[in-house]
Design a protein around this motif. Structure first.
Motif, PDB file in Angstrom:
ATOM      1  N   ILE A   1     -40.066  19.238 -44.781  1.00 45.84           N
ATOM      2  CA  ILE A   1     -41.008  19.746 -43.789  1.00 45.84           C
ATOM      3  C   ILE A   1     -42.443  19.409 -44.162  1.00 45.84           C
ATOM      4  CG2 ILE A   1     -39.518  21.607 -42.967  1.00 45.84           C
ATOM      5  CD1 ILE A   1     -41.227  23.508 -44.720  1.00 45.84           C
ATOM      6  N   GLU A   2     -42.691  19.215 -45.464  1.00 52.34           N
ATOM      7  CA  GLU A   2     -44.053  18.856 -45.877  1.00 52.34           C
ATOM      8  C   GLU A   2     -44.482  17.498 -45.315  1.00 52.34           C
ATOM      9  OE1 GLU A   2     -42.954  22.161 -48.524  1.00 52.34           O
ATOM     10  OE2 GLU A   2     -41.905  20.353 -47.867  1.00 52.34           O
ATOM     11  N   HIS A   3     -43.518  16.612 -45.053  1.00 51.76           N
ATOM     12  CA  HIS A   3     -43.870  15.345 -44.413  1.00 51.76           C
ATOM     13  C   HIS A   3     -44.442  15.589 -43.008  1.00 51.76           C
ATOM     14  CE1 HIS A   3     -41.398  13.625 -47.613  1.00 51.76           C
ATOM     15  NE2 HIS A   3     -41.967  12.460 -47.334  1.00 51.76           N
TER      16      HIS A   3
ATOM     17  N   ALA B   1     -35.215  18.017 -41.560  1.00 53.79           N
ATOM     18  CA  ALA B   1     -36.580  17.496 -41.701  1.00 53.79           C
ATOM     19  C   ALA B   1     -36.634  16.354 -42.717  1.00 53.79           C
ATOM     20  CB  ALA B   1     -37.510  18.632 -42.136  1.00 53.79           C
ATOM     21  N   PRO B   2     -37.442  15.310 -42.429  1.00 51.83           N
ATOM     22  CA  PRO B   2     -38.418  15.303 -41.331  1.00 51.83           C
ATOM     23  C   PRO B   2     -37.902  14.829 -39.976  1.00 51.83           C
ATOM     24  CG  PRO B   2     -38.733  13.392 -42.746  1.00 51.83           C
ATOM     25  CD  PRO B   2     -37.656  14.214 -43.393  1.00 51.83           C
ATOM     26  N   ASP B   3     -36.913  13.941 -39.945  1.00 53.84           N
ATOM     27  CA  ASP B   3     -36.530  13.361 -38.655  1.00 53.84           C
ATOM     28  C   ASP B   3     -35.031  13.087 -38.514  1.00 53.84           C
ATOM     29  OD1 ASP B   3     -36.151  11.212 -40.341  1.00 53.84           O
ATOM     30  OD2 ASP B   3     -37.792  10.011 -39.538  1.00 53.84           O
ATOM     31  N   GLY B   4     -34.235  13.644 -39.402  1.00 52.54           N
ATOM     32  CA  GLY B   4     -32.791  13.457 -39.299  1.00 52.54           C
ATOM     33  C   GLY B   4     -32.261  12.182 -39.906  1.00 52.54           C
TER      34      GLY B   4
ATOM     35  N   MET C   1     -34.078  17.105 -45.697  1.00 54.92           N
ATOM     36  CA  MET C   1     -33.200  16.015 -46.096  1.00 54.92           C
ATOM     37  C   MET C   1     -33.286  15.761 -47.595  1.00 54.92           C
ATOM     38  SD  MET C   1     -31.697  14.595 -43.327  1.00 54.92           S
ATOM     39  CE  MET C   1     -31.595  12.811 -43.309  1.00 54.92           C
ATOM     40  N   GLU C   2     -34.451  16.056 -48.183  1.00 53.91           N
ATOM     41  CA  GLU C   2     -34.734  15.702 -49.576  1.00 53.91           C
ATOM     42  C   GLU C   2     -34.491  14.200 -49.774  1.00 53.91           C
ATOM     43  OE1 GLU C   2     -36.145  17.706 -51.685  1.00 53.91           O
ATOM     44  OE2 GLU C   2     -35.916  19.630 -50.663  1.00 53.91           O
TER      45      GLU C   2
END
Length: 207
Positions: A126-128, A117-120, A76-77
């Motif tokens: 992804i690092e989260h 990532a992380p949850d939409g 998501m950044e």
């Protein structure tokens, strides 16, 4: 981005996974597990903006007819709206006509979907997820203290998470660990079976 870095499509049914980079590929392979991964073909680019071009290339491959599904994994950044736009443009190459719903694979005859990532919904990467799944809670607390003391001026939440994870891995028993090696590193690495990865694992298992 180079087609030559990605494997050819088989002429038997497979799930196609498009990810923005090698780190995402390594994470997805570890989280999916060998049994699931052997049924997938993963193509990766050099960033999220590569994904629509990678998808256009894949859609022109004659063997795409054997793809039973196409999934996209990207960060998501700090701009969720842009991440969803990229995901939608990427899946449009395979016939999608509506915006993706995070974590959902749907459609016939080929299921299409995206995992952001992380949850939409939250800014990040992804690092989260990896941060929640590190194996050494004592070291994790030390890195929290270091970050709190240093107060690094990262410009985005995603960069902050990357910085945290890099610091954690640098202080692990083997400071030479690269991201993709951290999933098999034991006590100082990242646990690919951690519940933090369950939503992503479920997405990959359905591909």
């Amino acid at each position: 981005m180079s087609r030559r870095t990605n494997p050819p499509f088989p002429t038997t049914p497979f799930g196609l996974l498009l990810v923005e980079g090698g780190d995402e590929r390594g994470l997805c392979e570890a989280v999916a597990g060998p049994a699931v991964w052997q049924g997938l073909v993963c193509w990766y680019g050099s960033g999220g903006t590569d994904l629509p071009f990678l998808a256009a290339l894949a859609a022109r491959d004659p063997s795409i007819a054997y793809a039973r599904s196409v999934g996209v994994v990207l960060d998501m950044e700090d701009d969720p709206k842009e991440a969803y736009r990229i995901a939608q443009e990427t899946l449009a190459a395979f016939g999608a006509t509506t915006p993706p719903v995070h974590g959902v694979l749907a459609g016939q005859p080929r299921a299409l979907g995206a995992f952001l990532a992380p949850d939409g919904k939250s800014p990040g990467s992804i690092e989260h997820l990896c941060r929640m799944a590190v194996r050494d809670p004592k070291l994790s607390a030390c890195v929290d203290a270091l970050v709190g003391c240093a107060q690094p001026l990262h410009s985005t939440a995603a960069l902050g998470a990357k910085g945290w994870l890099n610091a954690y891995l640098a202080m692990s028993p083997d400071p030479r660990l690269r991201f993709h090696q951290a999933f098999t590193a034991g006590a100082g690495g990242i646990d690919p079976a951690h519940p933090a990865f369950d939503p992503l694992r479920n997405f990959l298992q359905r591909l």
